[in-house]
Write a protein that holds these residues in place. Structure first.
Motif, short mmCIF file in Angstrom:
data_model
loop_
_atom_site.label_atom_id
_atom_site.label_comp_id
_atom_site.label_asym_id
_atom_site.label_seq_id
_atom_site.Cartn_x
_atom_site.Cartn_y
_atom_site.Cartn_z
N ILE A 214 -7.17 8.67 -23.64
CA ILE A 214 -6.39 9.46 -24.58
C ILE A 214 -6.49 10.93 -24.18
CG2 ILE A 214 -6.16 10.20 -26.99
CD1 ILE A 214 -7.16 7.48 -27.86
N ALA A 215 -5.34 11.60 -24.11
CA ALA A 215 -5.33 13.02 -23.73
C ALA A 215 -5.67 13.87 -24.95
CB ALA A 215 -3.96 13.40 -23.18
N VAL A 216 -6.60 14.80 -24.78
CA VAL A 216 -6.96 15.70 -25.89
C VAL A 216 -7.03 17.14 -25.38
CG1 VAL A 216 -8.34 14.01 -27.17
CG2 VAL A 216 -9.46 15.44 -25.45
N ASN A 217 -6.97 18.06 -26.30
CA ASN A 217 -7.28 19.45 -26.02
C ASN A 217 -8.81 19.54 -25.87
OD1 ASN A 217 -8.28 22.08 -26.51
ND2 ASN A 217 -6.41 22.63 -27.64
N ASN A 218 -9.28 19.94 -24.71
CA ASN A 218 -10.72 19.89 -24.44
C ASN A 218 -11.55 20.78 -25.35
OD1 ASN A 218 -10.62 17.97 -22.46
ND2 ASN A 218 -10.25 19.47 -20.84
N ASP A 219 -10.94 21.79 -25.93
CA ASP A 219 -11.70 22.68 -26.80
C ASP A 219 -11.85 22.11 -28.21
OD1 ASP A 219 -12.01 24.52 -24.78
OD2 ASP A 219 -10.05 25.43 -25.20
N THR A 220 -10.87 21.30 -28.60
CA THR A 220 -10.87 20.84 -30.00
C THR A 220 -10.95 19.32 -30.14
OG1 THR A 220 -8.46 20.69 -30.01
CG2 THR A 220 -9.43 22.80 -30.71
N MET A 221 -10.74 18.59 -29.07
CA MET A 221 -10.69 17.13 -29.09
C MET A 221 -9.49 16.60 -29.91
SD MET A 221 -13.24 17.00 -27.18
CE MET A 221 -13.34 15.28 -26.77
N GLN A 222 -8.52 17.48 -30.16
CA GLN A 222 -7.34 17.06 -30.91
C GLN A 222 -6.32 16.45 -29.95
OE1 GLN A 222 -5.50 20.30 -33.06
NE2 GLN A 222 -4.95 18.94 -34.77
N THR A 223 -5.65 15.37 -30.39
CA THR A 223 -4.61 14.77 -29.55
C THR A 223 -3.28 15.45 -29.86
OG1 THR A 223 -3.90 13.10 -31.15
CG2 THR A 223 -5.80 12.55 -29.78
N ASP A 224 -2.20 14.97 -29.25
CA ASP A 224 -0.91 15.59 -29.53
C ASP A 224 -0.38 15.20 -30.91
OD1 ASP A 224 -0.57 13.01 -28.65
OD2 ASP A 224 1.37 13.40 -27.71
N ILE A 225 -1.03 14.22 -31.55
CA ILE A 225 -0.70 13.94 -32.95
C ILE A 225 -1.77 14.66 -33.77
CG2 ILE A 225 -0.48 12.14 -34.71
CD1 ILE A 225 0.38 10.24 -32.47
N PRO A 226 -1.38 15.73 -34.51
CA PRO A 226 -2.37 16.64 -35.07
C PRO A 226 -3.47 15.98 -35.88
CG PRO A 226 -0.17 17.53 -35.36
CD PRO A 226 0.00 16.17 -34.76
N MET A 227 -3.17 14.94 -36.65
CA MET A 227 -4.22 14.36 -37.50
C MET A 227 -5.17 13.45 -36.72
SD MET A 227 -2.38 11.30 -39.66
CE MET A 227 -3.79 11.06 -40.70
N ILE A 228 -4.86 13.17 -35.44
CA ILE A 228 -5.71 12.27 -34.67
C ILE A 228 -6.53 13.05 -33.65
CG2 ILE A 228 -5.78 10.24 -33.16
CD1 ILE A 228 -3.24 9.26 -34.40
N PHE A 229 -7.84 12.90 -33.71
CA PHE A 229 -8.78 13.49 -32.75
C PHE A 229 -9.43 12.32 -32.00
CE2 PHE A 229 -9.28 18.00 -34.28
CZ PHE A 229 -8.33 17.94 -35.27
N ALA A 230 -9.98 12.59 -30.83
CA ALA A 230 -10.60 11.49 -30.07
C ALA A 230 -11.75 12.03 -29.24
CB ALA A 230 -9.57 10.81 -29.18
N GLY A 231 -12.68 11.15 -28.87
CA GLY A 231 -13.79 11.58 -28.04
C GLY A 231 -14.60 10.40 -27.53
N GLY A 232 -15.53 10.69 -26.64
CA GLY A 232 -16.34 9.62 -26.05
C GLY A 232 -15.61 8.96 -24.90
N ASP A 233 -15.99 7.73 -24.62
CA ASP A 233 -15.47 7.04 -23.44
C ASP A 233 -13.96 6.83 -23.47
OD1 ASP A 233 -17.99 6.94 -22.42
OD2 ASP A 233 -18.23 4.76 -22.50
N ILE A 234 -13.34 6.80 -24.65
CA ILE A 234 -11.89 6.59 -24.69
C ILE A 234 -11.17 7.83 -24.14
CG2 ILE A 234 -11.62 7.42 -27.09
CD1 ILE A 234 -9.58 4.58 -25.47
#
Ligand SMILES: Cc1cc2nc3c(=O)[nH]c(=O)nc-3n(C[C@H](O)[C@H](O)[C@H](O)COP(=O)(O)OP(=O)(O)OC[C@H]3O[C@@H](n4cnc5c(N)ncnc54)[C@H](O)[C@@H]3O)c2cc1C
Ligand SMILES: Cc1cc2nc3c(=O)[nH]c(=O)nc-3n(C[C@H](O)[C@H](O)[C@H](O)COP(=O)(O)OP(=O)(O)OC[C@H]3O[C@@H](n4cnc5c(N)ncnc54)[C@H](O)[C@@H]3O)c2cc1C
Ligand code: SF4
Ligand code: SF4
Ligand code: FES
Lengths: 278, 494
Positions: free
Chosen positions: B438-458
């Motif tokens: 999943i692609a995220v903003n590395n500073d915030t871990m936010q995805t392109d869908i604002p309410m969804i954040f992601a982190g870890g191995d995914i």
């Protein structure tokens, strides 16, 4: 924990369970399955969702006693809880109006075929169901299948009920009689292999629902892998239904036998423990 | 207080002055007491490392120079305040040390056990620059966390008053757990959804008891329960419930920590023979399903000649498990040399002590089975090291025509995992990289869908516990900010 709302015997070895599972009832489609675990030290086993009632928030499972885990499940009663259940899993059956569909089931396969036959019928297909077993006592779900099929043909190896012969004899009779647009088959791998060989000869598209050994059922382990069209697929996430003509049934048969010895031992142990003669 | 101010505190200055630097560096590094290798290679459930005694820990803590520029902290992915907690141990303030650890790490008892310290914090310790052994930061971290847990005086974090905002977490691995903990502290109403019947992710189904006892993970999970985090097992987001269902249920933020759970195979001839399986299958059977116990219904092969393909932690865990389940020959087959192995050094050392054979510079090319389709032999291509590849490690190249045949009755394939595709596939519009992460903003871990954040191995592909945990914490901080800003905007516009 999921509560068993009702239990009904279809035969000595086949039980229908209605189980509380509101979320699964809402999201499931024909062809989906659940993973079920009975007891803290239980095994996770796959079972097709035979039916669901969204209003009541229940799903129906039809379970045949095979070994330790299915027997433990069949021995639960109304009001008991299933320790763990997760789903719906797998890809839903592709349902459309194909025309005439032969649903060829054998043994354990009759249970998972039920929702598929029902969905096909509902979509306007002419459904010819063939139920095959070694002998009369092993024919299950005949009544239920009749409700969802235009015709039900019974085949027994020993001729004790219906027509004498194998499931493939039944299919071939239908093929010779009328145009068949699709064949769906669920049963022991060896049976599906011969169904597939037969329909290939007649060029009839065929879908087989594969019942491989599974552990997690979510694509995490690869225990369920089969070769389809030369590529390795995971039955729990890529299936369970595949183009039968592409499936390497010999490999699947080989893999299904993998835990036979350990399973037999476990079953003996359980029978001894419960006082039954081994 | 910043780091320099803390370091200038009286107790720290006094402590530093008690011993000369030379005296400190001359102290030999502590040896972790361990179970006897012969004994432990038959016991599956006892932890190999026994933990430091308070005396050992205080002695080891003396080795730390309390550097003005603590480079060790740069080696820690979450920047644990290492000299502070080590010096607290030196003074005997073990509870204080545990508290310091918890300021940055949600799972110190876990990370102290499983971090690849020799590549992280310890690799940057000043001692290594003086050709001395690094301070045993990992052992000390484990000591402080274990001490606190065993004392029963677990410091309860401060919880902000409940704000009633519902937050969902997908997956209960280290990323999800640390995210959940921080959000609960900020006052959110957090629910963690887990696909399996057990909470804990890889910490439970992957890493074996002899390295990370489940009881330790359970304490962390119960601490989260105590601060109000709810756990729902047997629930697959994307299947049982969709992201839309979660939105409709009033969840205002979603964190995806669904891990890299898909096993990779090598696609070589004979790989689907009976007796060949992924390390995920093997470890899941043994750890999650407890298949090796008498009373478990799940079966597991107990091979006598077991080959494990790979050189990472997963491979080490598999091969050491096989040994414990009775393998006479338990072998690592790895295509590079031992130097390039990604596994933690300690695991390699322990594996060797337990009699694991290392067949390096070997790569399987084909499996052979008997009439029942059971694997009986494997053909290995002999390799040699060539030029360094993109990872900086010397890449293995085939020695033309040189192969070997090895007798085996069980093979465990441990050549990596891929991101779990379930969430990426089931959420429309979610940006996914070409590797399936999943692609995220590395500073915030936010995805392109604002309410969804992601982190870890995914997000990272297969990585480490501490990185997953760090992502979870970072995502919690930025989701909190995002929700506050959003609510502020709404308030401003009213
Ligand atoms: C997607 C899917 C859907 C299924 N749906 C149903 C269903 O609706 N109702 C139902 O009764 N069963 C269903 N099955 C089969 C069911 O999962 C197995 O019967 C069960 O796992 C057997 O477990 P056990 O411990 O009782 O028997 P075991 O001790 O594991 O096995 C006993 C014997 O059965 C054989 N066997 C093991 N697994 C299977 C299998 N998957 N298929 C056929 N034979 C097997 C073994 O070789 C062994 O000889 C389904 C299987 C799959 C993969
Ligand atoms: C055998 C093994 C040994 C390892 N050893 C080490 C080590 O020594 N040191 C180290 O630092 N790292 C080690 N690692 C790596 C480390 O464990 C991982 O990097 C870390 O666990 C990743 O954390 P995570 O939270 O991202 O995901 P995971 O721990 O993988 O957790 C993800 C969870 O999400 C669940 N899930 C997935 N999809 C869904 C969904 N749709 N709905 C609900 N739940 C879902 C999964 O079931 C799983 O429980 C090891 C890994 C393995 C497999
Ligand atoms: S969390 Fe890991 S890297 Fe950081 S200090 Fe602890 S052991 Fe070292
Ligand atoms: S670099 Fe080593 S000696 Fe210096 S503060 Fe860190 S642990 Fe202590
Ligand atoms: S059952 Fe584990 S991947 Fe299919």
């Amino acid at each position: 924990m999921n509560k068993i709302i009702s239990k009904e015997y279809f035969s000595d070895n086949v039980v229908k369970l209605e189980v509380e599972a509101p979320l699964i009832a809402k999201s499931r489609k024909a062809g989906h399955f659940v993973m079920v675990k009975v007891g803290e030290k239980g095994e996770r086993i796959p079972l097709t969702i035979a039916d669901a009632d969204q209003q009541k928030g229940t799903i129906t499972l039809v379970v045949q006693k095979m070994g330790v885990s299915s027997t433990k499940l069949c021995d639960l009663n109304e009001g008991d809880f299933i320790t763990d259940m997760v789903g719906p899993l797998g890809k839903a059956t592709h349902i459309e109006n194909f025309g005439t569909v032969v649903c060829a089931c054998g043994g354990v396969g009759t249970a998972p075929m039920l929702p598929i036959a029902a969905a096909l019928k509902k979509a306007g297909n002419k459904v010819v169901t063939i139920i095959a077993a070694r002998t009369k006592e092993l024919i299950i779900l005949e009544e239920q299948m009749r409700q969802h099929s235009d015709e039900v043909i019974i085949m027994t190896d020993d001729g004790s009920y219906g027509n004498k012969g194998l499931v493939t004899n039944g299919i071939e009779d239908v093929i010779k009689r009328e145009k068949v647009d699709l064949c769906v088959t669920i049963g022991p791998a060896i049976m599906m292999k011969f169904v597939s060989l037969l329909t290939k000869k007649y060029n009839i598209p065929t879908v087989a629902s594969l019942n491989t050994i599974m552990v997690d059922g979510t694509g995490m382990c690869g225990a369920c892998r089969v070769t389809v069209g030369g590529k390795t697929k995971f039955v729990c996430v890529d299936g369970p239904e595949f183009d039968a003509h592409q499936v390497d049934f010999d490999e699947m048969l080989m893999r299904l036998g993998g835990y036979k010895d350990i399973e037999r031992e476990e079953l003996e142990k359980m029978k001894c423990a419960s006082g039954a003669r081994p | 207080m910043d780091i320099a101010e803390e370091r200038a505190q009286e107790w720290r200055v006094n402590l530093r002055n008690q011993m000369k630097a030379k005296e400190r560096t001359d102290i030999p590094r502590v040896h972790m007491p361990e179970l006897d290798p012969v004994y432990r290679s038959h016991t599956r459930l006892e932890e190999v490392n026994l933990g430091l005694t308070p005396e050992m820990a205080m002695q080891e803590a003396k080795r730390c120079l309390d550097c003005a520029n603590p480079t060790c902290m740069q080696g820690c992915p979450v920047g644990i305040y290492i000299p502070k907690f080590v010096k607290q141990i030196e003074t005997g303030d073990f509870g204080g040390a545990a508290k310091t650890l918890k300021e940055t790490s949600a799972l110190p008892a876990v990370c102290g056990r499983v971090c690849p310290q020799e590549k992280q914090c310890e690799s940057q310790c000043i001692h290594t620059k003086m050709k001395k052994e690094a301070v045993a930061i990992g052992h000390l971290e484990r000591f402080a966390a274990d001490y606190e847990r065993e004392s029963g005086n677990i410091s309860v974090p401060e919880i902000a008053p409940s704000n009633g905002i519902k937050i969902a977490v997908v997956g209960s691995g280290p990323a999800g757990l640390s995210f959940a903990g921080d959000m609960a502290k900020y006052g959110y109403d957090v629910t963690v959804f887990e696909a399996l019947h057990e909470i804990g992710g890889v910490l439970k189904y992957g890493i074996p008891e002899f390295r990370l006892p489940n009881a330790i993970v359970d304490v962390e999970i119960n601490n989260l329960r105590a601060i109000g985090v709810k756990f729902i097992n047997n629930c697959i987001v994307g299947k049982t419930l969709t992201i839309n269902d979660l939105k409709q249920d009033g969840f205002q933020g979603i964190f995806v920590g669904s891990g890299a759970g898909l096993p990779r195979f090598m696609n070589i001839q004979g790989e689907n023979l009976v007796g060949i399986m992924s390390s995920n299958e093997y470890l899941t059977r043994v750890n999650l399903m407890d298949a090796a116990s008498e009373d478990s219904d799940t079966p597991v092969f107990m091979g006598k000649k077991v080959a494990v393909i790979g050189g990472g932690n997963t491979a080490m865990d598999s091969v050491r498990t096989a040994r414990r389940l009775g393998a006479e020959r338990a072998m690592i087959v790895y295509r590079r040399s031992e130097e390039e192995m990604p596994a933690r050094l300690e695991e390699v050392k322990h594996a060797k002590e337990e009699g694991i054979e290392f067949m390096t510079l070997r790569n399987p090319v084909k499996y052979i089975g008997n009439e029942q389709g059971r694997v009986t032999q494997m053909i290995l291509q002999v390799m040699e090291l060539g030029e360094p590849d993109a990872s900086g490690r010397r890449s293995p190249v085939e020695v033309p025509g040189k192969t070997e045949t090895l007798d085996v009755d069980e093979v465990i394939v441990s050549v990596g995992v891929s991101p779990n595709p379930l969430i990426p596939h089931s959420v429309e519009g979610l940006e996914v990289t070409k590797w399936g992460t999943i692609a995220v903003n590395n500073d915030t871990m936010q995805t392109d869908i604002p309410m969804i954040f992601a982190g870890g191995d995914i997000v990272r592909g297969g990585a480490t516990v501490i990185l997953a945990m760090g992502d979870g914490r970072k995502a919690a901080a930025s989701m909190h900010k995002w929700i506050q800003n959003r609510d502020q905007l709404v308030a401003d516009n009213c």
